[in-house]
Design a protein around this motif. Structure first.
Motif, PDB file in Angstrom:
ATOM      1  N   GLU A  14      13.755  -5.751  80.896  1.00 38.91           N
ATOM      2  CA  GLU A  14      14.429  -6.540  81.932  1.00 38.91           C
ATOM      3  C   GLU A  14      15.218  -7.709  81.359  1.00 38.91           C
ATOM      4  O   GLU A  14      15.756  -8.513  82.119  1.00 38.91           O
ATOM      5  N   ALA A  15      15.329  -7.807  80.016  1.00 41.88           N
ATOM      6  CA  ALA A  15      16.123  -8.858  79.371  1.00 41.88           C
ATOM      7  C   ALA A  15      15.774 -10.214  79.985  1.00 41.88           C
ATOM      8  O   ALA A  15      14.615 -10.610  80.018  1.00 41.88           O
ATOM      9  N   GLU A  16      16.796 -10.922  80.501  1.00 38.79           N
ATOM     10  CA  GLU A  16      16.580 -12.222  81.145  1.00 38.79           C
ATOM     11  C   GLU A  16      16.575 -12.105  82.660  1.00 38.79           C
ATOM     12  O   GLU A  16      16.884 -13.057  83.367  1.00 38.79           O
ATOM     13  N   GLY A  17      16.234 -10.909  83.164  1.00 39.16           N
ATOM     14  CA  GLY A  17      16.373 -10.656  84.592  1.00 39.16           C
ATOM     15  C   GLY A  17      15.622 -11.626  85.474  1.00 39.16           C
ATOM     16  O   GLY A  17      16.157 -12.122  86.468  1.00 39.16           O
ATOM     17  N   PHE A  18      14.353 -11.920  85.121  1.00 39.30           N
ATOM     18  CA  PHE A  18      13.580 -12.838  85.961  1.00 39.30           C
ATOM     19  C   PHE A  18      14.160 -14.245  85.921  1.00 39.30           C
ATOM     20  O   PHE A  18      14.180 -14.951  86.935  1.00 39.30           O
ATOM     21  N   ALA A  19      14.634 -14.674  84.761  1.00 37.65           N
ATOM     22  CA  ALA A  19      15.246 -16.000  84.661  1.00 37.65           C
ATOM     23  C   ALA A  19      16.512 -16.070  85.503  1.00 37.65           C
ATOM     24  O   ALA A  19      16.804 -17.090  86.134  1.00 37.65           O
ATOM     25  N   LEU A  42      25.386 -18.835  63.015  1.00 36.84           N
ATOM     26  CA  LEU A  42      24.447 -18.030  63.774  1.00 36.84           C
ATOM     27  C   LEU A  42      25.212 -16.910  64.474  1.00 36.84           C
ATOM     28  O   LEU A  42      26.407 -17.027  64.735  1.00 36.84           O
ATOM     29  N   GLU A  43      24.514 -15.853  64.800  1.00 39.73           N
ATOM     30  CA  GLU A  43      25.117 -14.737  65.526  1.00 39.73           C
ATOM     31  C   GLU A  43      24.303 -14.459  66.783  1.00 39.73           C
ATOM     32  O   GLU A  43      23.069 -14.411  66.733  1.00 39.73           O
ATOM     33  N   TYR A  44      25.007 -14.270  67.888  1.00 36.59           N
ATOM     34  CA  TYR A  44      24.340 -13.839  69.121  1.00 36.59           C
ATOM     35  C   TYR A  44      24.797 -12.421  69.411  1.00 36.59           C
ATOM     36  O   TYR A  44      25.999 -12.159  69.568  1.00 36.59           O
ATOM     37  N   VAL A  45      23.861 -11.487  69.480  1.00 35.36           N
ATOM     38  CA  VAL A  45      24.190 -10.070  69.640  1.00 35.36           C
ATOM     39  C   VAL A  45      23.654  -9.513  70.953  1.00 35.36           C
ATOM     40  O   VAL A  45      23.430  -8.315  71.084  1.00 35.36           O
ATOM     41  N   GLY A  46      23.469 -10.392  71.942  1.00 34.90           N
ATOM     42  CA  GLY A  46      23.017  -9.941  73.252  1.00 34.90           C
ATOM     43  C   GLY A  46      24.059  -9.076  73.936  1.00 34.90           C
ATOM     44  O   GLY A  46      25.268  -9.211  73.717  1.00 34.90           O
ATOM     45  N   ASP A  47      23.595  -8.169  74.774  1.00 37.22           N
ATOM     46  CA  ASP A  47      24.463  -7.222  75.472  1.00 37.22           C
ATOM     47  C   ASP A  47      24.493  -7.567  76.963  1.00 37.22           C
ATOM     48  O   ASP A  47      23.429  -7.635  77.602  1.00 37.22           O
ATOM     49  N   PRO A  48      25.669  -7.804  77.555  1.00 38.23           N
ATOM     50  CA  PRO A  48      25.725  -8.130  78.986  1.00 38.23           C
ATOM     51  C   PRO A  48      25.175  -7.024  79.871  1.00 38.23           C
ATOM     52  O   PRO A  48      24.668  -7.295  80.964  1.00 38.23           O
ATOM     53  N   TRP A  49      25.282  -5.759  79.416  1.00 39.23           N
ATOM     54  CA  TRP A  49      24.721  -4.668  80.221  1.00 39.23           C
ATOM     55  C   TRP A  49      23.201  -4.786  80.287  1.00 39.23           C
ATOM     56  O   TRP A  49      22.584  -4.425  81.305  1.00 39.23           O
ATOM     57  N   GLU A  50      22.568  -5.259  79.223  1.00 38.06           N
ATOM     58  CA  GLU A  50      21.127  -5.515  79.252  1.00 38.06           C
ATOM     59  C   GLU A  50      20.797  -6.553  80.318  1.00 38.06           C
ATOM     60  O   GLU A  50      19.831  -6.410  81.069  1.00 38.06           O
ATOM     61  N   LYS A  51      21.589  -7.606  80.369  1.00 39.33           N
ATOM     62  CA  LYS A  51      21.347  -8.666  81.347  1.00 39.33           C
ATOM     63  C   LYS A  51      21.516  -8.152  82.766  1.00 39.33           C
ATOM     64  O   LYS A  51      20.717  -8.464  83.657  1.00 39.33           O
ATOM     65  N   LEU A  52      22.563  -7.369  83.005  1.00 36.48           N
ATOM     66  CA  LEU A  52      22.815  -6.840  84.343  1.00 36.48           C
ATOM     67  C   LEU A  52      21.690  -5.912  84.787  1.00 36.48           C
ATOM     68  O   LEU A  52      21.175  -6.031  85.905  1.00 36.48           O
ATOM     69  N   LEU A  53      21.293  -4.989  83.910  1.00 36.31           N
ATOM     70  CA  LEU A  53      20.211  -4.072  84.252  1.00 36.31           C
ATOM     71  C   LEU A  53      18.903  -4.828  84.449  1.00 36.31           C
ATOM     72  O   LEU A  53      18.138  -4.542  85.388  1.00 36.31           O
ATOM     73  N   TYR A  68       6.532 -17.521  83.481  1.00 32.87           N
ATOM     74  CA  TYR A  68       6.674 -16.231  82.819  1.00 32.87           C
ATOM     75  C   TYR A  68       8.139 -15.967  82.494  1.00 32.87           C
ATOM     76  O   TYR A  68       8.485 -15.520  81.387  1.00 32.87           O
ATOM     77  N   ALA A  69       9.025 -16.252  83.449  1.00 32.61           N
ATOM     78  CA  ALA A  69      10.458 -16.018  83.247  1.00 32.61           C
ATOM     79  C   ALA A  69      11.013 -16.917  82.149  1.00 32.61           C
ATOM     80  O   ALA A  69      11.873 -16.496  81.356  1.00 32.61           O
ATOM     81  N   GLN A  70      10.538 -18.156  82.068  1.00 29.44           N
ATOM     82  CA  GLN A  70      10.977 -19.061  81.008  1.00 29.44           C
ATOM     83  C   GLN A  70      10.682 -18.489  79.625  1.00 29.44           C
ATOM     84  O   GLN A  70      11.538 -18.467  78.742  1.00 29.44           O
ATOM     85  N   TYR A  71       9.458 -18.038  79.443  1.00 28.43           N
ATOM     86  CA  TYR A  71       9.054 -17.510  78.141  1.00 28.43           C
ATOM     87  C   TYR A  71       9.817 -16.236  77.813  1.00 28.43           C
ATOM     88  O   TYR A  71      10.275 -16.045  76.673  1.00 28.43           O
ATOM     89  N   ARG A  72       9.973 -15.338  78.793  1.00 27.81           N
ATOM     90  CA  ARG A  72      10.685 -14.093  78.554  1.00 27.81           C
ATOM     91  C   ARG A  72      12.150 -14.350  78.200  1.00 27.81           C
ATOM     92  O   ARG A  72      12.716 -13.673  77.327  1.00 27.81           O
ATOM     93  N   ALA A  73      12.772 -15.319  78.864  1.00 29.66           N
ATOM     94  CA  ALA A  73      14.165 -15.633  78.550  1.00 29.66           C
ATOM     95  C   ALA A  73      14.285 -16.153  77.127  1.00 29.66           C
ATOM     96  O   ALA A  73      15.211 -15.789  76.393  1.00 29.66           O
ATOM     97  N   ARG A  74      13.351 -16.993  76.705  1.00 24.30           N
ATOM     98  CA  ARG A  74      13.367 -17.515  75.330  1.00 24.30           C
ATOM     99  C   ARG A  74      13.182 -16.377  74.329  1.00 24.30           C
ATOM    100  O   ARG A  74      13.859 -16.333  73.294  1.00 24.30           O
TER     101      ARG A  74
END
Length: 438
Positions: free
Chosen positions: A424-429, A70-81, A129-135
């Motif tokens: 907001e990526a995973e911001g609420f989570a 599997l590949e994870y291509v998430g960006d930490p800058w997305e998470k921070l913002l 809401y945050a749970q679903y958005r994080a998933r």
């Protein structure tokens, strides 16, 4: 066997299903988590977005269905913002909405309880809401064989459904818990995609009662034990045998210097320990046995999943892993205290604990607070490292190797899907402390 790719095409699909491999090494994960944790402490927590990204990439690459990682291509800058965006929105809610709720509470009810209660209730749908958005974010940043996963929009739909199911579960004293588990998981599964292939959750919710029987037995045994100790063969010797008498005896036991309140065979209280352990095991068994049952009924067109997850093995991972992690953590804390005792000397150390002196001598107060804060963060981050090494690692390994794709004929027909964009990526989570886990 290595397959050469032609023009970027994915490797061919096996004809008769595929196993899932896990190739990670615990020591490599430990050092990765330790280094990432060190930088998180050094940056006062800002590096945690990069730490989570690196850990996910490590775990994802270790999980290899059919030998392909599997590949994870998430960006930490997305998470921070996303975290900053979520904090701004939640700050508005806490600052403005709570102020209005408190005003209404004092105006109409002459107390603050209604305001606090309404505010707490109002956070619950945001939590779902945050749970679903994080998933959705994690799936949208996950690829396998070059094809993206995805989850359709529907966070608020999930939130109100979760509220209704929880209300039904509470009103039925937990009897409809399997129903809630099934329908909430079905809502998410039926909106999950692997490329163009849509996943579906089959089965019916009563099938999850098979996973709940250890927890039900533990509840019945615990209830029978409490009824026996309070009414049938009470611990206390009072004649009325009431709850008030029971709690009065407990208060007497706490306040008494001799711990003698005339209880009948108080050693029977030790039976509460296996009862509590039974409840914990039952909860863990239900959580993962239900995952196994649900996984065996998940499918897409031409694709069928199969899981042999062992809930007893999972319980042992939790118990042994958590025990090892706490043992090492407590040993480390005790070692730090002893080192401070030796370096500072007995008198200075004791005075520092009483607040009568500065343990750092003539250092400025802000430096002392900074050192104490760094030590505080280090303890919890080291706990996170240990939890990754002794709980998360063996748990993900077990879940991976017990999973199999029985039918893979439909994979050859899967095409790519568009990349999901997240403001907001995973911001609420993250802001609600739902995103600490992998």
């Amino acid at each position: 066997m290595t397959t050469n790719l032609t023009d970027g095409a994915p490797p061919p699909v096996p004809e008769h299903g595929m196993d899932v491999w896990f190739v990670g090494n615990r020591s490599a994960l430990f050092w990765l988590a330790l280094k990432a944790g060190f930088w998180t402490v050094l940056t006062l927590g800002f590096y945690r977005f990069w730490m989570k990204t690196r850990l996910r990439r490590w775990y994802w690459s270790a999980i290899r269905p059919g030998g392909h990682p599997l590949e994870y291509v998430g960006d930490p800058w997305e998470k921070l913002l996303g975290f900053f965006i979520a904090v701004v929105i939640l700050t508005f809610y806490i600052g403005i909405v709570n102020l209005l709720l408190m005003f209404v509470s004092f105006s109409f009810f002459q107390n603050s309880f209604v305001g606090y209660f309404t505010s707490a209730i109002g956070v619950i749908p945001v939590w779902f809401y945050a749970q679903y958005r994080a998933r959705r974010y994690v799936l949208g940043r996950t690829r396998w064989r070059g094809v993206r996963f995805g989850l359709e929009k529907g966070a608020w739909g999930y939130a109100w459904r979760a509220l209704v199911h929880w209300l039904l579960t509470i009103c039925t004293a937990g009897l409809l818990w399997p129903r809630m588990t099934f329908y909430l998981d079905k809502y998410k599964t039926d909106r999950t995609f692997f490329g163009s292939a849509k996943m579906l959750q089959g089965g019916r919710w009563p099938m999850l009662y098979r996973a709940a029987w250890p927890f039900m037995v533990a509840i019945l045994c615990s209830t029978a034990l409490i009824v026996t100790l309070v009414w049938l063969d009470p611990l206390f010797s009072r004649e009325d045998g009431s709850w008030s008498a029971f709690f009065e005896d407990i208060d007497t036991l706490i306040d008494s210097e001799t711990f003698d309140v005339g209880w009948e065979r108080p050693f029977r209280l030790l039976l509460l320990i296996p009862a509590l352990l039974g409840l914990i095991y039952g909860a863990v068994h239900y959580r993962f046995a239900s995952k196994r049952i649900l996984a065996n009924h998940k499918h897409a067109v031409g694709v069928q999943m199969s899981s042999k997850l062992n809930s007893l093995r999972v319980s042992m991972i939790y118990v042994l892993g958590t025990t090892i992690a706490y043992f090492i953590l407590i040993g480390g804390v005790v070692g730090i205290v002893l080192l401070a005792f030796v370096l500072l000397g007995p008198d200075t150390f004791i005075q520092a604990q009483l607040g009568a002196s500065n343990p750092f001598g003539d250092w400025p107060r802000w430096v002392s607070l900074g050192v104490l804060g760094a030590l505080y963060l280090s303890v919890f981050l080291f706990w996170g490292v240990l939890h990754n090494a002794f709980v998360t690692f063996p748990l993900m390994r077990h879940m991976a190797v017990t999973l199999r794709l029985e039918n893979t004929a439909g994979l050859s027909q899967v095409s790519q899907r568009a990349r999901d964009e997240f403001a907001e990526a995973e911001g609420f989570a993250e802001a609600l402390d739902l995103g600490a886990a992998i």
